[in-house]
Write an enzyme that holds these catalytic residues in place. Structure first.
Site, PDB file in Angstrom:
ATOM      1  N   ASP A 121     -26.391  42.613  14.660  1.00  0.00           N
ATOM      2  CA  ASP A 121     -26.880  43.893  14.157  1.00  0.00           C
ATOM      3  C   ASP A 121     -26.409  44.147  12.726  1.00  0.00           C
ATOM      4  O   ASP A 121     -25.291  43.801  12.353  1.00  0.00           O
ATOM      5  CB  ASP A 121     -26.366  45.008  15.084  1.00  0.00           C
ATOM      6  N   GLU A 169     -30.453  40.487  12.223  1.00  0.00           N
ATOM      7  CA  GLU A 169     -31.223  41.654  11.808  1.00  0.00           C
ATOM      8  C   GLU A 169     -30.827  41.908  10.348  1.00  0.00           C
ATOM      9  O   GLU A 169     -29.847  42.584  10.067  1.00  0.00           O
ATOM     10  CB  GLU A 169     -30.907  42.887  12.663  1.00  0.00           C
TER      11      GLU A 169
END
Length: 736
Positions: free
Chosen positions: A405, A458
């Site tokens: 993330d 990401e």
């Protein structure tokens, strides 16, 4: 028994206030002139008696919970303690017979300490934290914690009424590690570390390495040991047979607590594998499962990096869920959050009284967007904590991939910061060199230790080389970051921006659907329609679409057909597979009632779900759609410039050159006898998917018969076919 020599006052006070680095030098048994000196710290005890072979002797009370005496022995015996306590309010009493924790040698080896000191302990979870074990022939739990700034550390738990006074830990030299073996303590025990800060104050902290926690809002760590017997040997042996970028890879993203609210890990194991398998997804991706105090963070603000959230069950229950998915033939990815952590005063923030896991510089430590703290990637022990954590999930829980993330927030020193709020790196640039080195080390370690695992970034910027190997330098002078795949945020934003426009305006935004092919092979991409796109006012996917309900569903289906044919892997968030119209909420999850046969519009939603199933089934059976995702030879535009028609047509090819033709008509009109140039090889093309089919809820405008190419040149090709394009629909055709 004669009295022992009094403790020096300074040692006594440091011991009683939890500020002594070597309590084992004061407590336990030691040979002295004339015998064996024994000293015990047992707060609230009425008496302490020593039991050894042929010996029973009561120790002298020295006050403040200290008991001591000199035994008339030549060497330290094997002994136990009988500790007597008064009952509540002085009524009654009881005795317990225990081993003395201070008669045991350190239970952590020199190699472990060396690797920790080097920041290279790749199995850190086996060295730090609470480890049930047998030590010197006695069963108990070894407690270890890294707290280099602490003046002292003690263990508090449910077994000592959360008073750590009697259980000070010893410092293991310059490693910064504190250790204590507690005999008789085992699985299920609740504990924390009572840390004496440099200023002498105390803080009670959860174990950073805890492998199990209490269910929030409770915050204690729990001693645990795995007893799960895995049954996924075949899956694990073959998951790496084919490189992921050359494999079918279709992901169903799930927030476990709200997929079916109220289900535990084991109950999810009874429903989720069958559901995902039925829809044909190759993988499921869990939003973060590591322990987090605030459910509204969806798991993205982690306090227990080594513990699956206790909200849904035990670590072994989570293993059972992963095992069940593997046995159903479904891979398991999980979101991993090494970018930041929350400021809770019982967790990692200023863990031992000073910045430890976070950066020493407050400006570098504070995350400007989320009110959290950023890790200090330049500190070797912190980097080790995170690298080992990545390996831990893959090895201990058989996770098949980590979606990392917020990578962009790690890579840039000026991320969400204004001028004057950040300092450049040693080369004058804005790149966070420590974070780059950490990500490279993490990826290299995971790929080396865990064959078949994929890491996914990401990363929302144009950083060069996210999915390039770490040893290959790029134009920026950095080696590749080493990820296997990267979320294509550009495709996501552009394509959603296009599809939200009324069809009459789409011709002015045509390039938003074609621009992704300009950079399609710069990285190995995943096309994500994730949870982030269906919350916070962004609306659910079907509700982004313009027009009436029929048109919104048609747009939704056409978009999915375009997405599944486009180069790159796919990811779809739960609820979007059946055109949920409401934004997702972690409080109630998907609107499953839309699929209830008693609901009048149920066929509309079931039809979209049937389409997703067929998309995945055809996708898996069609190597042209995934085998050459990362090479230009796998794609060719037929017509990428039909802006006036809102039409996109392209070919996909497998490794043998076998084609699939994908055509999307994002206009609400039927286009009859629409001519497209095609390769000369097939004698006829057959429609294998049409998102306007009646069973999906469409108008059933189809091409039922094979389409034979003729010699009419079109789109730079010598041969062409004429087909009917349904309104707001995507059609796939293959050689007959």
């Amino acid at each position: 028994m004669r009295p022992a020599r009094p403790l020096p006052e300074e040692d006594r006070q440091r011991l009683l206030h939890g500020a002594h680095h070597d309590p084992h030098a004061l407590l336990g048994a030691h040979t002295v002139r004339g015998g064996v000196e024994l000293r015990v710290l047992r707060p609230y005890a009425r008496s302490v008696t020593v039991l050894a072979k042929g010996l029973r002797a009561e120790l002298h009370e020295d006050g403040d919970g200290l008991f001591s005496g000199v035994l008339p022995l030549r060497k330290v015996p094997e002994y136990r303690l009988v500790v007597a306590y008064d009952g509540e309010e002085g009524i009654g009493s009881h005795e317990v017979e225990v081993h003395d924790p201070y008669r045991f040698l350190p239970a952590l080896g020199e190699l472990d300490l060396h690797l920790i000191g080097e920041g290279r302990h790749e199995e850190l979870w086996k060295a730090l934290g609470a480890q049930p074990m047998a030590h010197q022939g006695v069963t108990g739990t070894r407690f270890t914690v890294w707290a280099p700034n602490a003046r002292g550390v003690r263990i508090a738990g449910d077994f000592n009424y959360w008073d750590g006074t009697g259980l000070p830990m010893r410092s293991l030299g310059s490693s910064g590690v504190w250790e204590l073996f507690l005999p008789g303590v085992g699985e299920g025990t609740l504990y924390k570390f009572d840390i004496t800060r440099p200023d002498g104050s105390h803080t009670l902290r959860a174990d950073p390495m805890a492998r199990r926690t209490e269910a929030p809002p409770a915050t204690a760590s729990v001693v645990t040991e795995s007893h799960h017997v895995w049954h996924d040997e075949n899956w694990m042996a073959h998951r790496g047979d084919r490189p992921v970028h050359e494999s079918p890879f279709s992901v169903y993203e799930v927030h476990l607590p709200s997929w079916r609210p109220g289900l535990t890990y084991r109950q999810l194991a009874e429903q989720l594998p069958a559901y995902v398998k039925d829809l044909g997804f190759t993988h499921v991706e869990f939003m973060p499962v590591a322990e987090h105090p605030f459910g509204g963070s969806w798991g993205y603000q982690v306090t227990g990096f080594y513990a699956p959230t206790a909200r849904l069950g035990t670590p072994d229950d989570f293993r059972h869920l992963v095992d069940s998915l593997h046995r159903a033939g479904v891979g398991v990815l999980m979101d991993w959050v090494p970018a930041h952590f929350p400021r809770d005063d019982w967790a990692l923030a200023e863990f031992d009284g000073r910045p430890l896991y976070e950066h020493q510089d407050p400006a570098r430590a504070s995350h400007p967007d989320w009110g959290t703290l950023e890790f200090d990637y330049g500190r070797k022990e912190v980097r080790n904590f995170l690298v080992a954590n990545a390996a831990y999930w893959c090895e201990e829980f058989h996770i098949d991939g980590l979606r990392v993330d917020a990578v962009a927030s790690m890579l840039y020193l000026d991320y969400s910061r204004e001028n004057g709020e950040w300092s450049p790196n040693e080369h004058g640039g804005r790149e966070n060199l420590d974070a780059v080195a950490f990500l490279q080390e993490m990826n290299a370690t995971v790929y080396r230790r865990c064959p078949g695992v994929v890491t996914i970034a990401e990363e929302s910027t144009a950083w060069d080389g996210v999915t390039r190997a770490t040893h290959h330098a790029g134009p920026g002078g950095f080696g590749g970051l080493g990820f296997g795949l990267k979320w294509n945020m550009g495709w996501m934003h552009d394509s959603l921006g296009y599809i939200e426009h009324e069809p009459v305006h789409r011709k002015f935004h045509h390039n938003e659907m074609t621009f992704s092919m300009v950079y399609a092979y710069s990285e190995n991409y995943v096309l994500p329609i994730s949870h982030d796109e269906v919350v916070h006012g962004k609306r659910a996917l079907v509700d982004k679409m313009p027009g009436d309900w029929w048109q919104r569903r048609a747009n939704h289906r056409a978009y999915l057909g375009f997405m599944w044919a486009h180069p790159g892997k796919q990811l779809l968030f739960m609820g979007q597979e059946f055109a949920q119209g409401a934004e997702w909420s972690e409080g109630h999850g998907p609107d499953w009632w839309l699929l209830d046969p008693s609901y009048a519009a149920e066929p509309d939603h079931r039809g979209v779900r049937d389409l997703v199933r067929d998309l995945n089934t055809l996708y898996a059976r069609t190597p042209a759609l995934w085998q050459r995702d990362t090479t230009p030879e796998g794609f060719s535009w037929v017509d990428g410039g039909a802006a006036e028609d809102n039409v996109f047509a392209f070919l996909r090819f497998d490794a043998h050159g076998s084609p699939l033709l994908a055509v999307s008509n994002f206009s609400p009109v039927v286009r009859h006898e629409y001519r497209l140039g095609v390769p000369p090889e097939p004698t006829a093309w057959t429609e294998v998917l049409n998102t306007d089919a009646e069973r999906y809820g469409g108008g059933d405008v189809t091409n039922p018969d094979p389409l034979k190419p003729d010699d009419a040149p079109c789109h730079g090709r010598r041969h062409s076919i004429q087909l009917t394009l349904p309104p707001l629909a995507t059609v796939w055709l293959r050689p007959a």
